[in-house]
Design an enzyme around this catalytic site. Structure first.
Site, PDB file in Angstrom:
ATOM      1  N   ASP A   1      16.720  -4.033  21.194  1.00 52.23           N
ATOM      2  CA  ASP A   1      16.022  -3.386  20.070  1.00 52.23           C
ATOM      3  C   ASP A   1      14.594  -3.987  19.945  1.00 52.23           C
ATOM      4  O   ASP A   1      14.658  -5.174  19.717  1.00 52.23           O
ATOM      5  CB  ASP A   1      16.917  -3.783  18.869  1.00 52.23           C
ATOM      6  CG  ASP A   1      16.056  -3.363  17.615  1.00 52.23           C
ATOM      7  OD1 ASP A   1      15.260  -2.670  17.778  1.00 52.23           O
ATOM      8  OD2 ASP A   1      16.686  -3.511  16.484  1.00 52.23           O
TER       9      ASP A   1
ATOM     10  N   GLU B   1       7.916  -2.403  13.091  1.00 48.61           N
ATOM     11  CA  GLU B   1       9.233  -1.640  12.716  1.00 48.61           C
ATOM     12  C   GLU B   1      10.112  -2.435  11.801  1.00 48.61           C
ATOM     13  O   GLU B   1      10.912  -2.190  11.130  1.00 48.61           O
ATOM     14  CB  GLU B   1       9.687  -0.780  13.513  1.00 48.61           C
ATOM     15  CG  GLU B   1      10.748   0.318  13.385  1.00 48.61           C
ATOM     16  CD  GLU B   1      12.038  -0.206  13.437  1.00 48.61           C
ATOM     17  OE1 GLU B   1      13.025   0.440  13.029  1.00 48.61           O
ATOM     18  OE2 GLU B   1      12.296  -1.467  13.670  1.00 48.61           O
ATOM     19  N   GLU B   2      10.417  -3.470  12.445  1.00 52.38           N
ATOM     20  CA  GLU B   2      11.377  -4.486  11.864  1.00 52.38           C
ATOM     21  C   GLU B   2      11.251  -4.971  10.472  1.00 52.38           C
ATOM     22  O   GLU B   2      12.077  -5.143   9.649  1.00 52.38           O
ATOM     23  CB  GLU B   2      11.655  -5.885  12.992  1.00 52.38           C
ATOM     24  CG  GLU B   2      11.932  -5.342  14.214  1.00 52.38           C
ATOM     25  CD  GLU B   2      13.576  -4.784  14.567  1.00 52.38           C
ATOM     26  OE1 GLU B   2      14.076  -4.734  13.375  1.00 52.38           O
ATOM     27  OE2 GLU B   2      14.052  -4.518  15.417  1.00 52.38           O
TER      28      GLU B   2
ATOM     29  N   GLU C   1       2.350   3.757   8.189  1.00 54.95           N
ATOM     30  CA  GLU C   1       0.765   3.808   7.748  1.00 54.95           C
ATOM     31  C   GLU C   1       0.230   4.981   8.572  1.00 54.95           C
ATOM     32  O   GLU C   1      -0.696   5.618   7.900  1.00 54.95           O
ATOM     33  CB  GLU C   1       0.477   2.521   7.997  1.00 54.95           C
ATOM     34  CG  GLU C   1       0.931   1.258   7.447  1.00 54.95           C
ATOM     35  CD  GLU C   1       1.238   1.631   5.619  1.00 54.95           C
ATOM     36  OE1 GLU C   1       0.065   1.772   5.234  1.00 54.95           O
ATOM     37  OE2 GLU C   1       2.216   1.418   5.311  1.00 54.95           O
TER      38      GLU C   1
ATOM     39  N   HIS D   1       9.226   1.871  18.288  1.00 58.25           N
ATOM     40  CA  HIS D   1       8.510   0.801  17.822  1.00 58.25           C
ATOM     41  C   HIS D   1       8.499  -0.279  19.042  1.00 58.25           C
ATOM     42  O   HIS D   1       9.205  -0.197  19.913  1.00 58.25           O
ATOM     43  CB  HIS D   1       9.250  -0.024  16.573  1.00 58.25           C
ATOM     44  CG  HIS D   1      10.468  -0.686  16.674  1.00 58.25           C
ATOM     45  ND1 HIS D   1      10.616  -1.973  16.638  1.00 58.25           N
ATOM     46  CD2 HIS D   1      11.575  -0.119  16.669  1.00 58.25           C
ATOM     47  CE1 HIS D   1      12.136  -2.321  16.750  1.00 58.25           C
ATOM     48  NE2 HIS D   1      12.573  -1.302  16.816  1.00 58.25           N
TER      49      HIS D   1
ATOM     50  N   THR E   1       0.706  -1.182   0.155  1.00 56.53           N
ATOM     51  CA  THR E   1       0.135   0.001  -0.005  1.00 56.53           C
ATOM     52  C   THR E   1       0.920   1.401  -0.033  1.00 56.53           C
ATOM     53  O   THR E   1       0.721   2.357   0.964  1.00 56.53           O
ATOM     54  CB  THR E   1      -0.841  -0.090   1.142  1.00 56.53           C
ATOM     55  OG1 THR E   1      -0.063   0.013   2.396  1.00 56.53           O
ATOM     56  CG2 THR E   1      -1.822  -1.203   1.175  1.00 56.53           C
TER      57      THR E   1
END
Lengths: 742, 742
Positions: free
Chosen positions: B380, B418-419, B427, B370, B260
């Site tokens: 992370d 996010e990864e 989005e 994230h 998208t």
């Protein structure tokens, strides 16, 4: 910790003084003013402005502006730049500041040494049997001056094609297909077309696709003169177009400087090589008058044209190709179109004048018109400029007297080179796109102020409807009857609104004047205001002398608006709209009025496309939901404003709400929606093909997909366009919802 | 009419009460607050926030967040959504509101039924001679759980290519060209590459262009462990990557949901057919650990690799193709790469929480990180989320107690997926692009809060430099020495500024975390804050257990930040920046700091490209002039602010100036500048090829044009890019100049 209400009340009264005082000497204003941050529109000032606008001054402005031809970038055009600067810098009635920045833009002119020429030639001998006029007849002494540019099709390429003539009606795609279907050989022909139906350049584009090598364009008396064509029936004996009159015009497909799309045409800017610039007519093209068109058309041989193709030249309309053997020229004669137009880089000026806002100088209400004309341009554009000068005089006088300064900044603009494709305004929007998008409340365009004297005609986006209605209800319409401009307007143009009942009908904005870059490229709420025809009295495409050497001051005074009362009514309407936008505490932009438009678009999509889309597995459900969210958000916002208006809202509260109102139109902009449509980024008002009045991206994608197989790329594009408009509406609703909602 | 100054003065004092009172009960605030419209940042509140941030709570947050693997959209990821909602809805320490909207996005997972497998196979018999590990070694009991996703290259296509092995260093364009130049047949081979040098997906893109049919990627101990590779030298015995550790990662070329682009991935949104989506690796790709890579690489035959290609596997690095006959496998053995990844549409949640602004609720300071990890993701991203939760707790507590409410709205965000390519944040920016562009002051990103415990490291655009400097000067650095975070930082990262002398050096923002869509797509001033390495002690590409199953709570506690003081310092720094942005009367964004960047870019262009451009008739003159205009405008604006700060500016004056500051970054956005670079619209920070640190559009166009003939289309594009950046700078200067200047 709570502040006792009593203390609040007491301090509130005292605070008013501070606020008024503080803004009594605004930092950026040139002179002290009395308005403060809580000051709403002053109805006395408004009334005084409306009353001070004088018809006689508009008349004198027009006389001066239209005295000489002022084609873009000519000495007279530059003289008018100086006139505008002088008026706007006048110590008694000028603005705070005025400037005249220039752009270096690509224009197109006919050659003086080698005039364009349309002839009938004996194909074997080369003898010239007939030559069309190279200039209009000098009927009033104004058509023969050295500054009258001969008729031409700006941006049409040079060349001297020669071939048999065909008649191609409007020169639309369908028209050429009809000729082809009838077995008429088009390859190597010259097509005679009439104005109307499709845009100027499209006649040549469509023609060239069928092998046509040259195009003529004329104005049929049926389309412009309600059928009248005799000298006694036309100007200077009536408002009709004389037989020799020729409509000039830009034949460039896009607006803006052709060499600098999306870049301001500054001296140092990157320019396309003219050879790689796009949008010019592919074949030599020349406009002619109906006097000459009649000689050509009435000597054609071949099939008789379909009824819808027939005009009022007073002969059979035959299609050709070629002349009939028993006519003036003989069957072997051909038409030669000699075009010697030249592209030239020229310096074109805009004139900008500003009245700095007392309270919110960083909010701009823009008011503009172009300055350049094709010839004298009394109607187009000087009627609008005459109004502009009168309005700026009245406001400037109040300003210089120190009795008034607007809440927001007012910027007046006189655009250059509009006739070549809205060039001055487009370059301005490119140069200052960020600043203008951040800060502009609305753009008001008054180009041709008076087409005719029957009724107001306004084109605009929905948020401007309410301010136009408020304004027109308080202005008396010209003529007897004692009606307001509004009440007169509703008699000529009306619609049944689901919200308001019977109201005047606003038109939509295409790309016919300088509002186009503001609306389509920058997403600024825009409008175009004029007085216009009684359609029961004429079906003329436009006022008959449009873009001819007969569009003169006398023409206006004798036939369009003898007492200049329609000009004054336009000045009053535009002035009232301007003042309401600049001075109202809450911006008079009713965002809820978009709800009705969206609902109409949605219903049209449902009724006309819904079932066909469903067959492709495409649901309009998300669009329905997005429209509903918009309606709800707009309604709640209006309620919030109404509640605040009853109290004494804080300036920051007002500002925040006004930002929502101002920026709504911006939320409909998506530069990635139609990348192939230069400058068109507004997902609601981009050009639309097909007859269904709905979301243009959806409609256009649908019409391209409709004949393709399910699952094709064009059907995917329909879905993408649907998602683009849903995203825009959801984004618009999010902008209207309470600002701290997640 | 003038207001006597005396009256002004008197009323001004009284007015203060009104203003405070009025905003004592803000309409949109959930609870009464004491801040008013003239209230500047309250240093006592700031100090109190900084002091209340507790290392022990960050530790406990991290323990909980990293307790289980929480790969995007898995049950544990959703459980953390609930944890965040619960915290942000807590009646004692929560925010005003919190929500968890979802998007339906395309992710990529390995097959559970058919694990990805890398084997060495006897090409004739098909016998499997060696199989790489399919999961990491269970060294601490946390690597074997059912929720540990096996190592894979997300978005790599399924397939089972088999062929001789070659070693291709980083897999860059130049690396494959080197192999080709050495006569090594690449067609039909499997390329073994090491992480680093180029982006993940580019290894496969470059490889496929040379006919390579499968790609392996490993982490060389030279690049991650400072050469250490034994179990005794690596986790859990040190911070080093264990031999079995494998870096997972997204191998998609673009950020955002792959199906998208430019549309929010709502349930009903238009989606590309995955087969027509772009940016996926062209050939099957699989990451492996260096334990396995050693077996493969150290058995290769052929030429010895260039020195720069050699790592620390402890053997000769040969290029192949194929294994040596005297090694473990024999010359006819090949490598088989079996990838069975599957694309799946999944619902991914963002969590959003808001503290509504008391005075300007329509101005947003965004703070995000994230939530999803590859495995446990202690570093992370949970180190950042642990900080985020502690900061929101402290602010939420002040809020719920009623002692504080920010001037502007603060929005906290926990982004999903996010990864897989910054999907949740992208989005979000697509769905709310208009609203966010209109209203966002800045975006603060704290992803990995602590890479290591030596020094602060900030990446950001120039306007955030000043607020980061102010913040860090008042926060004590962890460890002995009594330095401030600022003074410690300057020891590790510094530069000589032409304006300030020696200062800490801010890095630039690429697309490494969720700031990317805010900066590149929306033009919002952004920053990323972390604590990081002492580069004199390690040359590791990144902390060694990055994206492996060894990135656990224990790892953080033992090796990165045992007392969590670096976490606390990051919380304090980010918290101070956040509060200054939300509460300062004048936004602490120093637009003048862009002048230094522009000047540097300009000088680099002049020195490195100027002469070559001149040869093509391209002058940098307009760029020089545009930079000068920017510098001047920024300087004057700063002076105006300084003058106003000495007096008592009116709230609307403050708002107008702040709008100029806020919107500056937006003026650098041009969606038509690099249409082929998805989302990259910022003309100063778009990706840049080549080594000259200058305007990216100019640099990239130059490097494409440099080998072409004068007058070519690429040289025209250089000129166009030059005009684009000139237009952006001129537009930026126009936004900074006094708002009512013409």
């Amino acid at each position: 910790m709570k502040w006792p209400l009593l203390v609040l009340g007491g301090v509130a009264l005292l605070g008013l003084g501070l606020i008024l005082g503080h803004f009594g000497i605004p930092k950026e204003a040139a002179s002290p003013v009395v308005q403060g941050q809580d000051q709403d529109l002053d109805l006395k000032i408004l009334d005084s402005v409306i009353r001070q606008l004088e018809a006689s001054r508009i008349r004198e402005n027009l006389r001066e502006l239209a005295r000489e031809p002022h084609l873009a970038t000519t000495p007279r055009d530059e003289a008018l730049v100086q006139l505008l600067l002088q008026r706007w810098r006048d110590p008694e009635s000028g603005l705070d500041a005025a400037e005249a920045p220039t752009y270096e833009v690509l224009l197109s002119f006919p050659s003086q040494e080698q005039p364009n020429r349309v002839t009938v030639v004996n194909a074997s001998s080369g003898d010239v049997l007939f030559t069309c006029r190279q200039s209009e007849e000098n009927l009033t002494g104004e058509q023969a001056g050295p500054d009258v540019v001969p008729p031409y099709a700006a941006y049409a390429p040079p060349g001297t094609p020669q071939g048999p003539l065909v008649y191609a009606n409007h020169g639309s795609k369908e028209d050429f297909e009809e000729l082809q279907a009838r077995g008429i050989q088009l390859n190597g022909t010259i097509a005679l077309t009439r104005y109307g139906g499709v845009g100027r350049v499209n006649k040549a584009i469509n023609a060239a696709k069928h092998g046509v090598i040259g195009v003529l364009v004329y104005t049929d008396p049926a389309d412009i003169n309600d059928g009248q064509s005799l000298p006694s029936e036309t100007f200077p004996n009536s408002w009709g177009l004389p037989p020799s009159g020729v409509e000039r015009g830009s034949y460039h497909e896009y607006f803006g400087d052709p060499l600098t799309p999306y870049l301001p045409a500054t001296h140092s800017s990157f320019r396309l090589d003219p050879a790689s610039a796009t949008g010019f007519p592919p074949v030599p093209t020349q406009p002619i008058g109906f006097e000459d068109a009649k000689v050509l058309l009435c000597n054609l041989q071949g099939q008789i044209a379909p009824n819808a193709w027939k005009g009022a030249l007073g002969c059979e309309y035959r299609l050709g190709s070629g002349f009939r053997s028993d006519g003036e020229f003989g069957a072997s004669s051909q038409v030669n179109v000699s075009v010697h137009n030249r592209l030239e880089l020229r310096n074109s000026s805009n004139v900008l004048g500003i009245i700095r806002g007392a309270v919110e100088p960083d909010r701009y209400v823009l008011y503009g018109n172009h300055r350049d004309s094709w010839v004298h341009g009394a109607v187009d554009p000087s009627s609008g400029t005459a109004v502009l000068l009168e309005l700026s005089r009245v406001l400037g006088t109040l300003l210089k007297k120190g009795t008034w300064r607007p809440r927001r900044s007012i910027v007046f603009a006189s655009w250059g080179a509009e006739e070549f494709g809205l060039i001055g305004s487009t370059e301005f929007t490119e140069e200052f796109s960020s600043k203008l998008q951040e800060r502009t409340v609305a753009y008001i365009n008054v180009d041709i102020a008076v087409f005719a004297n029957a009724s107001l005609r306004v084109q605009g986006t929905p948020p401007v409807q309410s301010v136009v209605f408020s304004s027109t209800k308080q202005i008396p319409a010209p003529g007897p009857g004692g009606l307001s401009v509004y009440d007169n307007w509703i008699r000529y143009f009306n619609r049944s609104s689901s919200v308001y009942g019977l109201v005047p009908s606003l038109g939509t904005l295409g790309a016919g004047s300088d509002y186009a870059p503001f609306l389509h490229f920058l997403g600024i709420s825009s409008m175009d205001i004029a007085y216009t025809y009684d359609r029961s009295k004429t079906s003329a495409r436009i006022y008959p002398t449009y873009h001819t050497a007969f569009d003169t001051f006398d023409y206006v005074e004798k036939f369009l608006d003898p007492d200049f009362s329609s000009h004054r009514a336009v000045a009053q309407t535009a002035g009232s709209v301007l003042l309401r936008l600049s001075d109202s505490l809450f911006l008079p932009l009713n965002v809820s009025d978009y709800s009705e438009t969206l609902r109409t678009f949605l219903q049209a999509a449902q009724q006309n496309l819904g079932a066909l889309l469903e067959q492709q597995g495409i649901s309009l459900g998300p669009l329905v939901s997005a429209v509903e969210k918009f309606e709800k958000a707009a309604e709640v916002l209006n309620q919030d404003i109404a509640t605040l208006q009853k109290g004494s809202p804080h300036p920051l509260q007002v500002r925040m709400l006004n930002d929502q109102l101002m920026l709504l139109e911006r939320t409909f902009l998506n530069p990635r929606a139609f990348p192939e449509e230069r400058y068109y980024s507004h997902v609601l008002w981009a050009p639309r093909t097909g007859s269904v009045t709905t979301f243009p991206g959806l409609a256009n994608a649908f019409s391209r997909a409709n004949s393709t197989a399910p699952g094709s790329a064009p059907w995917a594009e329909v879905q993408r366009q649907l998602s683009i408009v849903v995203m825009a509406l959801e984004g618009a609703a999010a902008t209207l919802r309470p600002v701290a909602d997640l």
